[in-house]
Design a protein around this motif. Sequence first.
Motif, short mmCIF file in Angstrom:
data_model
loop_
_atom_site.label_atom_id
_atom_site.label_comp_id
_atom_site.label_asym_id
_atom_site.label_seq_id
_atom_site.Cartn_x
_atom_site.Cartn_y
_atom_site.Cartn_z
N ASN A 181 59.77 35.50 39.55
CA ASN A 181 58.31 35.41 39.40
C ASN A 181 57.65 36.73 39.74
N GLY A 182 56.64 37.06 38.99
CA GLY A 182 56.02 38.38 39.12
C GLY A 182 56.40 39.29 37.97
N LYS A 215 59.78 24.52 40.89
CA LYS A 215 58.88 24.69 42.02
C LYS A 215 59.63 24.55 43.32
N HIS A 233 51.93 26.26 45.52
CA HIS A 233 52.90 26.41 44.45
C HIS A 233 53.71 27.66 44.69
N PRO A 242 56.50 29.07 42.33
CA PRO A 242 57.47 29.02 41.25
C PRO A 242 58.52 30.11 41.43
N ASP A 272 59.57 33.17 36.01
CA ASP A 272 58.46 33.47 35.10
C ASP A 272 58.99 33.53 33.69
#
Lengths: 507, 344
Positions: free
Chosen positions: B253-254, B288, B302, B304, B307
Amino acid sequence: GEGKELTKEEKQRLRKEKKQHKKNKKDDRGPPEKEKEKEKASVPAPSKPATQSPAHKAPVPVNASASESPVAAEKPAKSKAELRAERRARQDSERASKQGKKEGGQQSTSSKPKATPNELQPVVKRLPDHVQVDDPVALKKLAKKLERQQVPLRSDYGYKVSLFSHLHQYSRKNPPTQQISIPVTVIHPSIVRLGLQYSQGIIAGSNARSVALLHAFKQVIQDYSTPPNEELSRDLVNKLSPYISFLSQCRPLSASMGNAIKYIKKEISNIPSQCKEEEAKRILQECIDSYINEKIILASEAISKYAIEKISDGDVILVYGCSSLVNHILCEAFEKQRKFRVIVVDSRPRLEGREALRRLVKKGIRCTYVLISALSYILPEVSKVFLGAHALLANGYVMSRVGTSQIALVAKAYNVPVLVCCETYKFCERVQTDSFVSNELDDPDDLIVTRNGKTHLENWQTVKSLGLLNLVYDVTPPDFVDLVITDLGMIPCTSVPVVLRVKNVDQ
Amino acid sequence: MPGADKETDLSERIESFLSELKRCGSGAGSLRGSAETARETTALLRRITAQARWGNAGELMEIIRKEGRRMTAAQPSETTVGNMIRRVLKIIREEYARSRGSSEETDQQESLHKLLTSGGSSEDNFRQHFTHLKANVIEAINELLTELEGTTDNISMQALEHIHSNEVIMTIGRSRTVEAFLKDAARKRKFHVIVAECAPFCQGHEMATSLCKEDIETTVIPDAAIFAVMSRVNKVIIGTQTVLANGGLRAVNGTHTLALAAKHHSTPLIVCAPMFKLSPQLVILLYKNYFFVLILSKVNAHCPVFDYVPPELITLFISNIGGNAPSYIYRLMSELYHPEDHEL
């Protein structure tokens, strides 16, 4: 003592001669009086235009005229102040004569339109000290100035990333208050306390810092007593300079604080000389109170009113970090029975979003919390983004907490409207296009964290090629921002210089 | 009976592998890299081929599919397991076709005619028994294993073609492939690396300390500063968890923010991904993980783990077989996996 007096008088004589010379030249040429006053004002090269006299409508440009800069550079501070006093006396008399001239018709109409072209003339502003850390000459000058003012010089900490070698990087573990001797003679105790609160991050946030500063100044004015043979309007301004240097050593001043200081200095120098001390103090306290009330409290009421029109039922609003203004807007909207829920985005290392979360949940607003890396995950649910600002720059860029530009970028990619809320007292005349040239570096040790029992960056100082970068601000380009809500109304980002111009004309 | 022992031994190994997979997923972040998982999966499949009871290719494929379904169910986010199973299934098909004598390799549904005529015939084809099929399949799986062992080196060898001196390279989180890539380039060139730490797990810190050991100038930045710093970055090089069939990524993520920032500044985004990460999936599942324990129970949090990055934001894929554009990924996929194996 003696030596200084002599050079001062020599210099006074030199300047008088130069002025006579120029006067003669001018009588031949006959240009408007404005230029002469401008040149006189440029000589001591004030770093803040706050010291300008109210006669100047345009901001005083510091013309680096070749004849006067060598003189200005070599002058010691005390003589500067004396000369400034003399110059002011001269300006007062000239103002009086100019009034007379103005009554005489034509000059008035021709001088007014000539006033505005002053803004279009090339302006060379002095570069602030805090972005000249890589220049040893500037550093020496700063050190000398601080020594004179008896303000401790703070030393940089840790390895600085090469792109930012022109900025300071301080450690929170060494506040400048440790270097001050007790009892403090030069710096007022409330200023010392304020400086400590700034450097430790106890007071953070643009509005909070400005209000704390103004309250501290109120205390200073309360405790101030005019020394004999001095005028309050001049001496008080001089007393404030070391305080401001001290505060900027604790933490670089924000744009809002800069504007507040300008305002105070202007108000102080506007105090008529025949005013009694008690009366003057009362006037100044009232000025400060009305500034806080108008520019911050009432402004946030006005902004809330406009912003609430933009919040509709069923909205999902995204906010970033902890902006006092945005929190206020959301609380007001909730009180006005709007149905919405909020997503609070937070980022390391400051984790200010948790504070915003606390405030909103206390009100009863339904909230969700994510870190900034989860932005692309939750943006599809978001209907609007509300952002706060630290300052609005004259080219339309928004300077705000680091990460704001990222949020605006991703929101734009998902076609979510971005609304920036900012009071007009945060508008500043600087221009900037990237987040490197003028920024603030926070303590790099904040990035160290323990995960799964391991702290990888614990000994980052010992590793030669490792650097930690903890930026505080970044600039958001105006094409990412859809609307700016200010106390003057809702404007597009590009109208910021218009507002600045209107403000300058008012003043 | 030696057969029964073999079988119990085999099922024991499969069980231990499954429990290993399950355990990996429940911890914070992966405890072992996907290359290891791929190798272990392939080794296990070789063992199944060698030790399980099967008479013809069809039965073997059924066994492998069954075990494969169990493995993917144990850890759905670890896609390399499924990928290796599909590779092995493709190997079996090829070996079978070779044994039968027909050139099944070219029968790739290239034309509409072939599509219409060869539709139903492949069903009963795998019932024939061939004595050397087992040996051939095991040999092919060994080749696959050697290929797997060399992937990181193959990718790192291409490093000097993509990194010039005095570059500023940005990366996010921790990828062993990218680490090897940068270290290889650092032997000959001097450049600067900016690592985004990738909260909340902060694997970027590990990456930074590891790169510093090779004397690479590294800077760690928080995720919030990605866009602020991007204007000075020359290239963005990232790893990924999975490469999807359309050329998109499922990455940590990111990464989507990083890709958008790179697109805005027209900075090339290079993905270093070995071929075993290529997955025929088109659907994204984001997992999640409720990570923070917040004081207030009235708040949803949240976190996650992955991505999705669309293929338009990616400039180049560097894999062990060379560099490719994202638009070419679907062709590579058709060479690696048989379309009937896309659904296990």
